[in-house]
Design a protein around this motif. Structure first.
Motif, PDB file in Angstrom:
ATOM      1  N   GLU A  50     -24.952  44.305 -17.401  1.00 42.63           N
ATOM      2  CA  GLU A  50     -25.748  45.335 -16.747  1.00 42.63           C
ATOM      3  C   GLU A  50     -25.625  45.301 -15.225  1.00 42.63           C
ATOM      4  N   ARG A  51     -25.187  44.172 -14.659  1.00 37.63           N
ATOM      5  CA  ARG A  51     -25.016  44.089 -13.204  1.00 37.63           C
ATOM      6  C   ARG A  51     -23.584  44.383 -12.772  1.00 37.63           C
ATOM      7  N   MET A  52     -22.664  44.425 -13.714  1.00 43.43           N
ATOM      8  CA  MET A  52     -21.256  44.540 -13.381  1.00 43.43           C
ATOM      9  C   MET A  52     -20.940  45.847 -12.652  1.00 43.43           C
ATOM     10  N   ILE A  53     -21.654  46.913 -13.015  1.00 43.05           N
ATOM     11  CA  ILE A  53     -21.355  48.214 -12.432  1.00 43.05           C
ATOM     12  C   ILE A  53     -21.577  48.225 -10.926  1.00 43.05           C
ATOM     13  N   TRP A  54     -22.366  47.260 -10.418  1.00 41.70           N
ATOM     14  CA  TRP A  54     -22.655  47.234  -8.991  1.00 41.70           C
ATOM     15  C   TRP A  54     -21.437  46.858  -8.152  1.00 41.70           C
ATOM     16  N   VAL A  55     -20.428  46.268  -8.759  1.00 38.57           N
ATOM     17  CA  VAL A  55     -19.202  45.987  -8.019  1.00 38.57           C
ATOM     18  C   VAL A  55     -18.589  47.302  -7.511  1.00 38.57           C
ATOM     19  N   GLN A  56     -18.697  48.360  -8.328  1.00 39.95           N
ATOM     20  CA  GLN A  56     -18.217  49.672  -7.917  1.00 39.95           C
ATOM     21  C   GLN A  56     -19.286  50.466  -7.179  1.00 39.95           C
ATOM     22  N   THR A  57     -20.520  50.408  -7.678  1.00 37.73           N
ATOM     23  CA  THR A  57     -21.586  51.208  -7.082  1.00 37.73           C
ATOM     24  C   THR A  57     -21.849  50.810  -5.631  1.00 37.73           C
ATOM     25  N   ALA A  58     -21.785  49.519  -5.325  1.00 39.60           N
ATOM     26  CA  ALA A  58     -22.005  49.054  -3.951  1.00 39.60           C
ATOM     27  C   ALA A  58     -20.977  49.667  -3.017  1.00 39.60           C
ATOM     28  N   TYR A  59     -19.716  49.681  -3.431  1.00 40.40           N
ATOM     29  CA  TYR A  59     -18.647  50.260  -2.617  1.00 40.40           C
ATOM     30  C   TYR A  59     -18.853  51.763  -2.447  1.00 40.40           C
ATOM     31  N   LEU A  60     -19.066  52.463  -3.563  1.00 43.56           N
ATOM     32  CA  LEU A  60     -19.141  53.918  -3.528  1.00 43.56           C
ATOM     33  C   LEU A  60     -20.363  54.403  -2.757  1.00 43.56           C
ATOM     34  N   THR A  61     -21.481  53.679  -2.874  1.00 43.99           N
ATOM     35  CA  THR A  61     -22.680  54.071  -2.145  1.00 43.99           C
ATOM     36  C   THR A  61     -22.475  53.921  -0.643  1.00 43.99           C
ATOM     37  N   ALA A  62     -21.911  52.799  -0.225  1.00 42.31           N
ATOM     38  CA  ALA A  62     -21.635  52.603   1.203  1.00 42.31           C
ATOM     39  C   ALA A  62     -20.621  53.625   1.704  1.00 42.31           C
ATOM     40  N   GLU A  63     -19.634  53.929   0.892  1.00 40.05           N
ATOM     41  CA  GLU A  63     -18.607  54.898   1.286  1.00 40.05           C
ATOM     42  C   GLU A  63     -19.197  56.288   1.498  1.00 40.05           C
ATOM     43  N   THR A 105     -22.033  37.315  -3.134  1.00 40.58           N
ATOM     44  CA  THR A 105     -21.056  37.362  -2.043  1.00 40.58           C
ATOM     45  C   THR A 105     -20.116  38.549  -2.212  1.00 40.58           C
ATOM     46  N   LEU A 106     -19.668  38.770  -3.429  1.00 43.09           N
ATOM     47  CA  LEU A 106     -18.762  39.883  -3.702  1.00 43.09           C
ATOM     48  C   LEU A 106     -19.432  41.215  -3.374  1.00 43.09           C
ATOM     49  N   ILE A 107     -20.688  41.397  -3.768  1.00 45.38           N
ATOM     50  CA  ILE A 107     -21.390  42.653  -3.513  1.00 45.38           C
ATOM     51  C   ILE A 107     -21.559  42.866  -2.006  1.00 45.38           C
ATOM     52  N   GLY A 108     -21.890  41.798  -1.263  1.00 44.66           N
ATOM     53  CA  GLY A 108     -22.034  41.918   0.179  1.00 44.66           C
ATOM     54  C   GLY A 108     -20.758  42.403   0.837  1.00 44.66           C
ATOM     55  N   TRP A 109     -19.641  41.813   0.461  1.00 40.48           N
ATOM     56  CA  TRP A 109     -18.360  42.235   1.042  1.00 40.48           C
ATOM     57  C   TRP A 109     -17.973  43.644   0.579  1.00 40.48           C
ATOM     58  N   ARG A 110     -18.336  44.016  -0.648  1.00 39.57           N
ATOM     59  CA  ARG A 110     -18.013  45.357  -1.140  1.00 39.57           C
ATOM     60  C   ARG A 110     -18.760  46.430  -0.349  1.00 39.57           C
ATOM     61  N   ILE A 111     -19.989  46.136   0.068  1.00 41.76           N
ATOM     62  CA  ILE A 111     -20.740  47.091   0.881  1.00 41.76           C
ATOM     63  C   ILE A 111     -20.030  47.301   2.220  1.00 41.76           C
ATOM     64  N   VAL A 112     -19.626  46.208   2.860  1.00 36.56           N
ATOM     65  CA  VAL A 112     -18.905  46.311   4.134  1.00 36.56           C
ATOM     66  C   VAL A 112     -17.584  47.046   3.939  1.00 36.56           C
ATOM     67  N   GLN A 113     -16.876  46.694   2.879  1.00 41.59           N
ATOM     68  CA  GLN A 113     -15.592  47.310   2.582  1.00 41.59           C
ATOM     69  C   GLN A 113     -15.748  48.812   2.343  1.00 41.59           C
ATOM     70  N   GLY A 114     -16.770  49.204   1.589  1.00 42.06           N
ATOM     71  CA  GLY A 114     -16.996  50.611   1.281  1.00 42.06           C
ATOM     72  C   GLY A 114     -17.352  51.425   2.507  1.00 42.06           C
ATOM     73  N   PHE A 115     -18.189  50.859   3.397  1.00 38.90           N
ATOM     74  CA  PHE A 115     -18.569  51.598   4.607  1.00 38.90           C
ATOM     75  C   PHE A 115     -17.357  51.817   5.505  1.00 38.90           C
TER      76      PHE A 115
END
Length: 520
Positions: A50-63, A105-115
């Protein structure tokens, strides 16, 4: 200017622009290659499903939050340094993702990466109209368009190959070398006044908070709506936050002396129509590149690498159609090419509405060729219509809004597709079960039950063993029928785009740049 300087002055903008396209390509590719390998990442980091989708959602939301801010950031930094900073941060964040050993850690970097990645796409499309004269803008737009639509197409094959050959860490590390080269190349080549133009522009912090809150709420709400229901309390609350934040943001920004995003671009009818076309194209492009691997993975049970091989047909069609799109747009006009492109794209979508459980590569070739070729004809004209006649100081804001509409179209389109599949699969499954109970032999044979075995069972209540054998066949056919409904949904949306084309007006003489291509 001396003759010795002329070739250099012509080469540098194109080289810098190609570096920008490489950066944009890597940012878009990153989304798709990570999506194909989520199960591998989940197992490696021990992440709950149920948390796995956040790997993509974190990126797409920041983007999606970053995209409309491109105009403000361009004004403050200039196009050159905005790109260099964005691709540098994206590259650094990619390295951080590749080194991550925990979910947090992965989610934190994905947010930065997406923005950081979110600013790269509109920056490239701004560069088309800031770096090049009108006669070269068609070619530049097509190069950017190929990079934008080719990346999702080859994503599955690249992601599958990297995961199988190396490890999931290389899904992110693959960005490092191209990112560094793109940053250095752009910093060296983009030295013109247009590339470095900047101005003092204050930031409206409240508008920024409203924009971020609204778009983030929409992205998360669209993610949850298909599975939880559009009227579920959590989803309804998120969509309400989006609606309220958007209304407040639009009112505040429209009346601001120095707006965070220049919404007055929408006062131009062609820009508004171009954005609407971009929205529908986003739904079609995102939807088709989602439905194909969804079908091939769940129905045909192919792995990511094989899915990538099958979808490569779309990419080849895009590459072959790109020079033809440039040639036609310069000769028949944007409106006519829009009609042809969206009509062809709709035909490619409609060609997939009758898939069966046995549909595979051979049956998908023609629809892919139609959609792949059409995507080039659908991307170039709306870009010209929306951005080609804006004032120079509005192009960066306009590009951010134009690209935001494409991403919003993709996000909303995917939510509608998932909703269609979730709801229609149950309906189709019940209908198939009812026909089997009524003794419909054609239905039985169609889902894979041997004719003789079914005829022997007619009139006899099925035992538990028979039900266990038949249930997967019913569920598979129901899923196929629901996917076909989803194909029809985005085809109907694309047909609506054809109607919008007739709202495009021919620019007044004083609006049109010298030697600009005709709109119609």
């Amino acid at each position: 200017m001396s003759h010795a300087e002329t070739p250099r002055s012509r080469f540098l903008p194109w080289f810098g622009f190609l570096c920008m396209c490489i950066g944009m390509f890597m940012a878009i590719l990153d989304i798709q290659i990570v999506a194909t390998s989520l199960p591998t990442i989940q197992k490696a980091l021990g992440i709950s499903p149920e948390r796995m989708i956040w790997v993509q959602t974190a990126y797409l939301t920041a983007e999606i939050v970053a995209i409309p801010l491109t105009g403000y950031l361009t004004a403050r930094l200039g196009m050159r340094w905005l790109f260099v900073c964005a691709i540098s941060v994206f590259t650094l964040a990619s390295a951080g993702c590749g080194q991550s050993e925990s979910f947090e850690t992965l989610i934190g970097w994905r947010i930065v990466q997406g923005f950081a990645g979110g600013t790269l796409i509109p920056a490239v499309f701004s560069a088309v109209f800031l770096l090049f004269p009108p006669r070269s803008q068609g070619l530049a737009t097509t190069i950017a368009g190929v990079a934008a639509v080719f990346a999702p197409t080859i994503g599955p094959i690249v992601g599958g190959w990297l995961t199988e050959t190396y490890s999931w860490h290389w899904l992110f590390r693959i960005n490092i070398v191209p990112g560094v080269l793109a940053a250095l190349g752009a910093a060296w080549a983009l030295r013109s006044a247009e590339s470095n133009a900047r101005c003092d522009r204050s930031i409206d912090l409240l508008a920024l908070v409203l924009l971020a809150a609204g778009l983030a709420a929409l992205q998360i709400g669209l993610k949850d709506a298909p599975s939880l229901g559009w009227l579920a309390p959590g989803v309804a609350a998120l969509l309400a936050i989006f609606a309220l934040s958007t209304v407040w943001f639009v009112w505040r920004t429209w009346h601001a002396a120095c707006p965070l995003v220049d919404l007055h671009c929408f006062a131009d009818r062609n820009f508004a129509v171009g954005c609407a076309l971009s929205f529908i194209l986003g739904a079609g492009l995102f939807g088709s590149t989602y439905l194909m691997p969804f079908f091939l993975g769940l129905v045909r049970e192919h792995d990511a690498f094989r899915i990538g091989q099958i979808m490569l047909v779309t990419g080849i069609a895009q590459l072959l159609a790109a020079p033809l799109a440039v040639y036609l747009e310069q000769r028949i006009g944007a409106r006519t090419l829009c009609l042809f492109g969206f009509g062809l794209f709709a035909a490619g979508l409609l060609a997939s509405i009758n898939q069966t459980a046995q549909t595979d590569f051979a049956e998908m070739v023609v629809p892919q060729i139609l959609r792949g070729g059409a995507s080039m004809f659908c991307l170039l004209p709306p870009t010209r219509i929306a951005l080609g006649y804006l004032a120079t100081d509005k192009i960066a804001d306009g590009s951010g809004l134009f690209n935001l509409m494409r991403n919003l179209g993709g996000a909303i389109g995917l939510a509608l597709i998932d909703t269609t599949i979730f709801t229609r699969a149950d309906t189709h499954g019940q209908a198939i079960a009812d026909r089997l109970t009524a003794g419909d032999v054609d239905t039985a044979v169609g889902i894979g039950i041997p004719r003789d075995a079914f005829l022997e069972q007619i009139g006899t209540p099925p035992d538990e063993f028979t039900e266990e054998l038949v249930r997967p066949l019913v569920e598979r056919q129901a899923l196929v029928d629901a996917i076909n409904d989803a194909w029809l949904l985005i085809a109907v949306m694309t047909v609506f785009a054809i109607l919008l084309v007739f709202l495009i007006r021919r620019p007044r003489t004083e609006d049109a740049p010298v030697d600009a291509d005709p709109v119609g």
